[in-house]
Design a protein around this motif. Structure first.
Motif, mmCIF file in Angstrom:
data_model
loop_
_atom_site.group_PDB
_atom_site.id
_atom_site.type_symbol
_atom_site.label_atom_id
_atom_site.label_comp_id
_atom_site.label_asym_id
_atom_site.label_seq_id
_atom_site.Cartn_x
_atom_site.Cartn_y
_atom_site.Cartn_z
ATOM 1 N N PRO A 186 -20.070 14.695 66.086
ATOM 2 C CA PRO A 186 -19.158 14.353 67.521
ATOM 3 C C PRO A 186 -17.861 13.911 67.405
ATOM 4 C CG PRO A 186 -21.467 13.150 66.438
ATOM 5 C CD PRO A 186 -21.345 13.810 66.104
ATOM 6 N N GLY A 187 -17.064 14.014 67.637
ATOM 7 C CA GLY A 187 -15.942 13.377 68.018
ATOM 8 C C GLY A 187 -15.607 12.004 67.941
ATOM 9 N N ASP A 188 -16.843 10.577 68.011
ATOM 10 C CA ASP A 188 -16.772 9.710 67.851
ATOM 11 C C ASP A 188 -17.183 8.639 66.379
ATOM 12 O OD1 ASP A 188 -19.331 10.021 68.977
ATOM 13 O OD2 ASP A 188 -19.168 8.685 70.076
ATOM 14 N N GLU A 189 -17.526 10.157 65.893
ATOM 15 C CA GLU A 189 -18.104 9.786 64.756
ATOM 16 C C GLU A 189 -17.073 9.398 63.784
ATOM 17 O OE1 GLU A 189 -20.923 12.661 61.157
ATOM 18 O OE2 GLU A 189 -21.782 12.206 62.980
ATOM 19 N N PRO A 190 -17.532 9.004 62.853
ATOM 20 C CA PRO A 190 -16.199 7.544 61.453
ATOM 21 C C PRO A 190 -16.510 8.945 60.271
ATOM 22 C CG PRO A 190 -17.258 5.814 62.335
ATOM 23 C CD PRO A 190 -17.525 7.297 63.450
ATOM 24 N N TYR A 191 -15.229 9.723 59.704
ATOM 25 C CA TYR A 191 -14.745 10.626 58.669
ATOM 26 C C TYR A 191 -14.918 9.382 57.490
ATOM 27 C CZ TYR A 191 -9.852 11.096 60.640
ATOM 28 O OH TYR A 191 -8.491 10.705 61.085
ATOM 29 N N GLU A 239 -16.460 18.397 67.079
ATOM 30 C CA GLU A 239 -15.553 18.590 66.055
ATOM 31 C C GLU A 239 -15.651 19.252 64.541
ATOM 32 O OE1 GLU A 239 -13.299 14.166 66.334
ATOM 33 O OE2 GLU A 239 -13.683 14.684 64.802
ATOM 34 N N LEU A 240 -15.601 19.759 63.949
ATOM 35 C CA LEU A 240 -15.248 21.139 62.661
ATOM 36 C C LEU A 240 -14.855 20.410 61.728
ATOM 37 C CD1 LEU A 240 -17.068 23.509 61.051
ATOM 38 C CD2 LEU A 240 -15.025 24.806 61.902
ATOM 39 N N ILE A 266 -9.667 18.723 60.445
ATOM 40 C CA ILE A 266 -10.710 18.327 61.362
ATOM 41 C C ILE A 266 -10.078 19.516 62.581
ATOM 42 C CG2 ILE A 266 -11.979 17.111 62.600
ATOM 43 C CD1 ILE A 266 -10.631 14.564 60.909
ATOM 44 N N PHE A 267 -11.493 20.330 63.286
ATOM 45 C CA PHE A 267 -10.830 21.357 64.440
ATOM 46 C C PHE A 267 -11.301 20.384 65.118
ATOM 47 C CE2 PHE A 267 -10.730 23.698 60.511
ATOM 48 C CZ PHE A 267 -9.319 24.317 60.675
ATOM 49 N N ASP A 309 -8.428 22.305 70.583
ATOM 50 C CA ASP A 309 -8.103 21.809 71.235
ATOM 51 C C ASP A 309 -6.412 21.305 70.443
ATOM 52 O OD1 ASP A 309 -7.271 20.355 73.620
ATOM 53 O OD2 ASP A 309 -7.694 18.321 72.216
ATOM 54 N N GLN A 310 -7.227 20.745 69.614
ATOM 55 C CA GLN A 310 -6.150 19.839 68.031
ATOM 56 C C GLN A 310 -6.421 20.169 67.611
ATOM 57 O OE1 GLN A 310 -3.377 19.186 66.984
ATOM 58 N NE2 GLN A 310 -2.694 17.758 69.066
ATOM 59 N N VAL A 311 -5.457 20.624 65.740
ATOM 60 C CA VAL A 311 -5.910 20.643 65.213
ATOM 61 C C VAL A 311 -5.442 19.319 63.975
ATOM 62 C CG1 VAL A 311 -5.661 21.869 62.456
ATOM 63 C CG2 VAL A 311 -5.461 22.925 64.657
#
Length: 275
Positions: free
Chosen positions: A85-90, A105-106, A97-98, A24-26
């Protein structure tokens, strides 16, 4: 640096995680990782809406295939991929991030920031750096005893630096060159062109056997290597030479030694691998 067995293990696990997911976005937090195209926005725009259809490998390089593009990725020393998961902090070491349409998210994480990514139209990836000049795969039909004999006979380099040359053969690094040379009974400082036909035949056999065994074991966990699911490899338990300086040789009982060959730390048995 991950070698062929580690990268192959990452490829297998990554394929299970991201196949058929649509980007969807990078998001790119460290633009220097992107080597092609030069403009990072072109990289981002090209991948929007693309679906991952395969994950390949060439030597130590991962190739993430979408419907249109081939993303060539080199992990270098510390690069890792993980699905989150998209809502997991990085953390601050997550640089690319893909974002997928399903909310996952990858993420590409690289503490040292040495990793690289090149994006090409599918089919062009082998016509440009970094893949264009690579030698054959160790498991391919091109890697024969005759091929190895021809290449080694043409060089006066020591055999270890020759085997580390990715233009001669892809996928071998410091760990598996030391292991293959030990198993073949060849000293790492031998001049490559001095090897006899039986020695080259034995070396060819041990290169293929060592890498095959390592792939089955998920690679070697040396320092920080894990696959794309956070699992460690187990081949380090089978190592004969690498990282075992001062320990007893598993064949003769003599202490293993470590020297520098071509600027690389090199492990060998002075009794089993005579000059």
């Amino acid at each position: 640096m991950p070698e062929l067995p580690e990268v192959e293990t990452v490829r297998k696990t990554l394929k299970k995680l991201v196949l058929h997911k649509t980007i969807d976005q990078v998001t790119i937090h460290w633009p220097k990782i992107i080597k092609n195209p030069v403009e990072v926005e072109q990289f981002i725009d090209a991948l929007k809406g693309e679906t991952i259809v395969d994950v390949g490998r060439r030597g130590k390089f991962l190739i993430i295939y979408t419907e249109t593009f081939a993303l060539v990725s080199h992990l270098r020393m510390e690069g890792r991929y993980g699905l989150h998961p998209g809502d997991e902090p990085y953390d601050k070491h997550t640089h690319v991030i893909f974002h997928f349409t399903d909310g996952t998210e990858l993420r590409y994480r690289d503490v040292r920031k040495f990793g690289t990514m090149h994006l090409y139209k599918k089919g062009d990836e082998f016509n440009y750096p970094p893949l264009i000049a690579l030698g054959p795969e160790p498991f391919s039909e091109e890697f024969t005893v005759e091929y190895l004999t021809e290449k080694l006979r043409k060089t006066n380099r020591k055999v270890k630096p020759a085997l580390l040359d990715q233009n001669l053969l892809v996928g071998l690094g410091n760990i598996y060159v030391d292991e293959a040379l030990f198993r073949a009974g060849i000293h790492p400082e031998r001049i490559a062109s001095s090897l006899t036909e039986p020695e080259i035949t034995g070396l060819h056999r041990e290169i293929v056997a060592t890498l095959s065994e390592a792939v089955k074991k998920g690679g070697s966990t040396i320092r920080s290597y894990v696959n794309s699911q956070g699992e460690i490899g187990m081949f380090q338990l089978e190592l004969y030479a690498y990282g075992r300086q001062g320990e007893e040789c598993k064949r003769c009982g003599r202490p293993l030694e470590k020297i520098k060959v071509g600027g690389r730390g090199t492990h060998f048995c002075p009794n089993c691998q005579k000059v």
